[in-house]
Design a protein around this motif. Sequence first.
Motif, PDB file in Angstrom:
ATOM      1  N   THR A   4       6.630  -6.843   6.160  1.00  0.00           N
ATOM      2  CA  THR A   4       7.413  -8.011   5.732  1.00  0.00           C
ATOM      3  C   THR A   4       8.917  -7.802   5.851  1.00  0.00           C
ATOM      4  O   THR A   4       9.653  -8.761   6.067  1.00  0.00           O
ATOM      5  N   GLU A   5       9.389  -6.558   5.716  1.00  0.00           N
ATOM      6  CA  GLU A   5      10.835  -6.351   5.794  1.00  0.00           C
ATOM      7  C   GLU A   5      11.379  -6.602   7.204  1.00  0.00           C
ATOM      8  O   GLU A   5      12.585  -6.742   7.385  1.00  0.00           O
ATOM      9  N   ASP A   6      10.481  -6.652   8.199  1.00  0.00           N
ATOM     10  CA  ASP A   6      10.922  -6.940   9.571  1.00  0.00           C
ATOM     11  C   ASP A   6      11.046  -8.443   9.841  1.00  0.00           C
ATOM     12  O   ASP A   6      11.608  -8.843  10.868  1.00  0.00           O
ATOM     13  N   ILE A   7      10.488  -9.274   8.957  1.00  0.00           N
ATOM     14  CA  ILE A   7      10.471 -10.724   9.208  1.00  0.00           C
ATOM     15  C   ILE A   7      11.876 -11.296   9.362  1.00  0.00           C
ATOM     16  O   ILE A   7      12.143 -12.012  10.338  1.00  0.00           O
ATOM     17  N   PRO A   8      12.843 -10.998   8.457  1.00  0.00           N
ATOM     18  CA  PRO A   8      14.197 -11.535   8.646  1.00  0.00           C
ATOM     19  C   PRO A   8      14.843 -11.067   9.956  1.00  0.00           C
ATOM     20  O   PRO A   8      15.506 -11.845  10.644  1.00  0.00           O
ATOM     21  N   VAL A   9      14.622  -9.789  10.309  1.00  0.00           N
ATOM     22  CA  VAL A   9      15.201  -9.230  11.543  1.00  0.00           C
ATOM     23  C   VAL A   9      14.626  -9.940  12.766  1.00  0.00           C
ATOM     24  O   VAL A   9      15.357 -10.326  13.680  1.00  0.00           O
ATOM     25  N   LEU A  10      13.303 -10.110  12.782  1.00  0.00           N
ATOM     26  CA  LEU A  10      12.642 -10.792  13.906  1.00  0.00           C
ATOM     27  C   LEU A  10      13.068 -12.252  13.981  1.00  0.00           C
ATOM     28  O   LEU A  10      13.335 -12.773  15.078  1.00  0.00           O
ATOM     29  N   ALA A  11      13.137 -12.924  12.827  1.00  0.00           N
ATOM     30  CA  ALA A  11      13.530 -14.347  12.808  1.00  0.00           C
ATOM     31  C   ALA A  11      14.931 -14.514  13.380  1.00  0.00           C
ATOM     32  O   ALA A  11      15.174 -15.384  14.231  1.00  0.00           O
ATOM     33  N   GLU A  12      15.856 -13.664  12.956  1.00  0.00           N
ATOM     34  CA  GLU A  12      17.238 -13.735  13.469  1.00  0.00           C
ATOM     35  C   GLU A  12      17.279 -13.452  14.967  1.00  0.00           C
ATOM     36  O   GLU A  12      18.005 -14.102  15.711  1.00  0.00           O
ATOM     37  N   PHE A  13      16.483 -12.469  15.402  1.00  0.00           N
ATOM     38  CA  PHE A  13      16.454 -12.133  16.828  1.00  0.00           C
ATOM     39  C   PHE A  13      15.955 -13.315  17.660  1.00  0.00           C
ATOM     40  O   PHE A  13      16.572 -13.692  18.664  1.00  0.00           O
ATOM     41  N   PHE A  14      14.822 -13.905  17.257  1.00  0.00           N
ATOM     42  CA  PHE A  14      14.241 -15.020  18.016  1.00  0.00           C
ATOM     43  C   PHE A  14      15.158 -16.254  17.985  1.00  0.00           C
ATOM     44  O   PHE A  14      15.322 -16.926  19.014  1.00  0.00           O
ATOM     45  N   ILE A  15      15.749 -16.528  16.839  1.00  0.00           N
ATOM     46  CA  ILE A  15      16.652 -17.692  16.735  1.00  0.00           C
ATOM     47  C   ILE A  15      17.860 -17.490  17.654  1.00  0.00           C
ATOM     48  O   ILE A  15      18.264 -18.406  18.370  1.00  0.00           O
ATOM     49  N   GLY A  16      18.414 -16.283  17.668  1.00  0.00           N
ATOM     50  CA  GLY A  16      19.541 -15.984  18.561  1.00  0.00           C
ATOM     51  C   GLY A  16      19.146 -16.095  20.018  1.00  0.00           C
ATOM     52  O   GLY A  16      19.881 -16.653  20.847  1.00  0.00           O
ATOM     53  N   ASP A  17      17.961 -15.575  20.343  1.00  0.00           N
ATOM     54  CA  ASP A  17      17.475 -15.586  21.722  1.00  0.00           C
ATOM     55  C   ASP A  17      17.249 -17.025  22.216  1.00  0.00           C
ATOM     56  O   ASP A  17      17.688 -17.387  23.320  1.00  0.00           O
ATOM     57  N   PHE A  18      16.588 -17.848  21.389  1.00  0.00           N
ATOM     58  CA  PHE A  18      16.337 -19.243  21.799  1.00  0.00           C
ATOM     59  C   PHE A  18      17.623 -20.075  21.798  1.00  0.00           C
ATOM     60  O   PHE A  18      17.758 -21.002  22.608  1.00  0.00           O
ATOM     61  N   SER A  19      18.566 -19.753  20.917  1.00  0.00           N
ATOM     62  CA  SER A  19      19.849 -20.464  20.921  1.00  0.00           C
ATOM     63  C   SER A  19      20.566 -20.246  22.255  1.00  0.00           C
ATOM     64  O   SER A  19      21.099 -21.184  22.850  1.00  0.00           O
ATOM     65  N   ARG A  20      20.556 -19.009  22.741  1.00  0.00           N
ATOM     66  CA  ARG A  20      21.170 -18.715  24.049  1.00  0.00           C
ATOM     67  C   ARG A  20      20.407 -19.398  25.171  1.00  0.00           C
ATOM     68  O   ARG A  20      21.001 -19.961  26.095  1.00  0.00           O
ATOM     69  N   HIS A  21      19.073 -19.347  25.080  1.00  0.00           N
ATOM     70  CA  HIS A  21      18.226 -19.941  26.134  1.00  0.00           C
ATOM     71  C   HIS A  21      18.466 -21.448  26.267  1.00  0.00           C
ATOM     72  O   HIS A  21      18.534 -21.978  27.381  1.00  0.00           O
ATOM     73  N   TYR A  22      18.587 -22.142  25.135  1.00  0.00           N
ATOM     74  CA  TYR A  22      18.751 -23.596  25.156  1.00  0.00           C
ATOM     75  C   TYR A  22      20.224 -24.026  25.107  1.00  0.00           C
ATOM     76  O   TYR A  22      20.512 -25.224  25.046  1.00  0.00           O
ATOM     77  N   GLY A  23      21.138 -23.052  25.157  1.00  0.00           N
ATOM     78  CA  GLY A  23      22.560 -23.378  25.147  1.00  0.00           C
ATOM     79  C   GLY A  23      23.015 -24.011  23.849  1.00  0.00           C
ATOM     80  O   GLY A  23      23.936 -24.841  23.836  1.00  0.00           O
ATOM     81  N   ARG A  24      22.384 -23.614  22.733  1.00  0.00           N
ATOM     82  CA  ARG A  24      22.751 -24.151  21.412  1.00  0.00           C
ATOM     83  C   ARG A  24      23.680 -23.172  20.697  1.00  0.00           C
ATOM     84  O   ARG A  24      23.620 -21.966  20.938  1.00  0.00           O
ATOM     85  N   PRO A  25      24.509 -23.691  19.770  1.00  0.00           N
ATOM     86  CA  PRO A  25      25.334 -22.775  18.977  1.00  0.00           C
ATOM     87  C   PRO A  25      24.466 -21.874  18.107  1.00  0.00           C
ATOM     88  O   PRO A  25      23.362 -22.278  17.716  1.00  0.00           O
ATOM     89  N   PRO A  26      24.927 -20.656  17.814  1.00  0.00           N
ATOM     90  CA  PRO A  26      24.113 -19.743  16.987  1.00  0.00           C
ATOM     91  C   PRO A  26      23.858 -20.316  15.598  1.00  0.00           C
ATOM     92  O   PRO A  26      24.694 -21.026  15.049  1.00  0.00           O
ATOM     93  N   LYS A  27      22.686 -20.013  15.057  1.00  0.00           N
ATOM     94  CA  LYS A  27      22.310 -20.500  13.722  1.00  0.00           C
ATOM     95  C   LYS A  27      22.015 -19.306  12.825  1.00  0.00           C
ATOM     96  O   LYS A  27      21.599 -18.250  13.302  1.00  0.00           O
ATOM     97  N   ASP A  28      22.216 -19.489  11.526  1.00  0.00           N
ATOM     98  CA  ASP A  28      21.798 -18.450  10.592  1.00  0.00           C
ATOM     99  C   ASP A  28      20.853 -19.046   9.552  1.00  0.00           C
ATOM    100  O   ASP A  28      20.712 -20.260   9.439  1.00  0.00           O
ATOM    101  N   LEU A  29      20.207 -18.157   8.815  1.00  0.00           N
ATOM    102  CA  LEU A  29      19.197 -18.553   7.827  1.00  0.00           C
ATOM    103  C   LEU A  29      19.761 -18.404   6.417  1.00  0.00           C
ATOM    104  O   LEU A  29      20.401 -17.395   6.104  1.00  0.00           O
ATOM    105  N   SER A  30      19.488 -19.378   5.575  1.00  0.00           N
ATOM    106  CA  SER A  30      19.888 -19.264   4.167  1.00  0.00           C
ATOM    107  C   SER A  30      19.000 -18.237   3.478  1.00  0.00           C
ATOM    108  O   SER A  30      17.898 -17.925   3.964  1.00  0.00           O
TER     109      SER A  30
END
Length: 458
Positions: A316-342
């Motif tokens: 479970t401690e890897d979930i935030p790291v993986l979520a941030e990685f995938f969100i960053g990766d898809f943001s670059r792929h779709y040309g969207r501004p970077p997002k963060d999680l509350s």
Amino acid sequence: VARNSILLVDDEAGIRKSLGAVLSEEGFKVTTARTGEECLRLLEKKIFELILLDIWLPGINGLETLETIRKRKVDAAVVMISGHATIETAVKATRLGAFDFIEKPLSIERTLVVVKNGLENKRLQDENRTLKSRLGEHYKIIGQSIPIKALRQQLAIAAPTDGRVLIYGESGTGKELVAHALHHQSLRNAAPFVEVNCAAIPDELIESELFGHVKGAFTGATANKVGKLEKADGGTLFLDEVGDMTLKTQSKVLRALETQRFEPVGAQSTVSVDVRVIAATNKNLDQEMQRGNFREDLFYRLNVIPFYVPPLRERTEDIPVLAEFFIGDFSRHYGRPPKDLSEEAVALLTAYSWPGNVRELKNLAERLVIMTPARRIEARHLPAGLLKTNGPGEDPVETRSLSEARMAFDRDYILKKLEENRGNISRTAETLGIERSHLHRKLKSLKITVSRGSVRTQ
């Protein structure tokens, strides 16, 4: 490194002047040296793309200079120049890493062709190194949890060998990623990685897919076909969902593993290959063997080095790291501004049970990047399913903080490993892939006491 930079090393002043002038007129940036010693001094101060190096030099000769260049790992193409070279000299220069050889009297046309080819070859090598480096990033195992650290340690040990690996794990945990990482870190990484999804190919076609067939072997075989096993020659064959193979195919695979030889469907002759086999399954192969669905001899052939990829709920401690990685990766792929999680969103993601494992988290990350216009992903942006409890007897998501979820997982996982190792601290630390001192600190923080093999919790 300056583009088109050349170091010309020759003891004849006339060659340095005339050839240097010709190369400069062609747009190359030329530096000259008279001796091997001067060449080596220049290489300490400046980087060149290509070195034109005369064999017969005063002091240390060209071959000795080339040997020193290679020992120092100078990243430059080297072309040897000689007035009276023997075949033996040319062979030695090639073995020492020379790109090519040109003879005096120099032909300007031949020299320019060799120089341009040498520079092009070096750039292709540089590009290949860059692509391999990027590929390594693509197949990186992400996470800092204890089981993932242990998995990375196993990878580093097993990858450079030819030992067969059997990867266990639920669907979506990343077994294919582990197989790719094994190949990428292996000595076979320049050769093909060929995947066969045993669950996706109909029973009647899997033999043809694996071993190939000859024309006319069966209805519809209108031409010869090279099988996946032959395509993987020199490289790695990945048998995904190996537990779904029929017993007939298992028998053929076993024979091929034992002999590294096989017969294409309908062929009279055998084909020899040199292949490392990595297999993966989401099934319990012990149960499959008891039911008579999986050959015991094949299991022992494949299960030389077993790997276990834990489900996401066990890391479970890897979930935030993986979520941030995938969100960053898809943001670059779709040309969207970077997002963060509350923090609230992270706590909800961490507390969810993830039945689809990493694949489910990756799909959710893509959905959030596409469908969430805000720069910050809040709890309200998450699917309703993540707001529910994890299951019977488990704490509701709302009452479980991120640090509590991480601590609960670490505690359960370490207790499980201590039990497996009968309370032996050293063996447990080795299994977890951490230092003994680190484990002692972890035990203290989790209020776990180990005394003479006995484990107690507070």
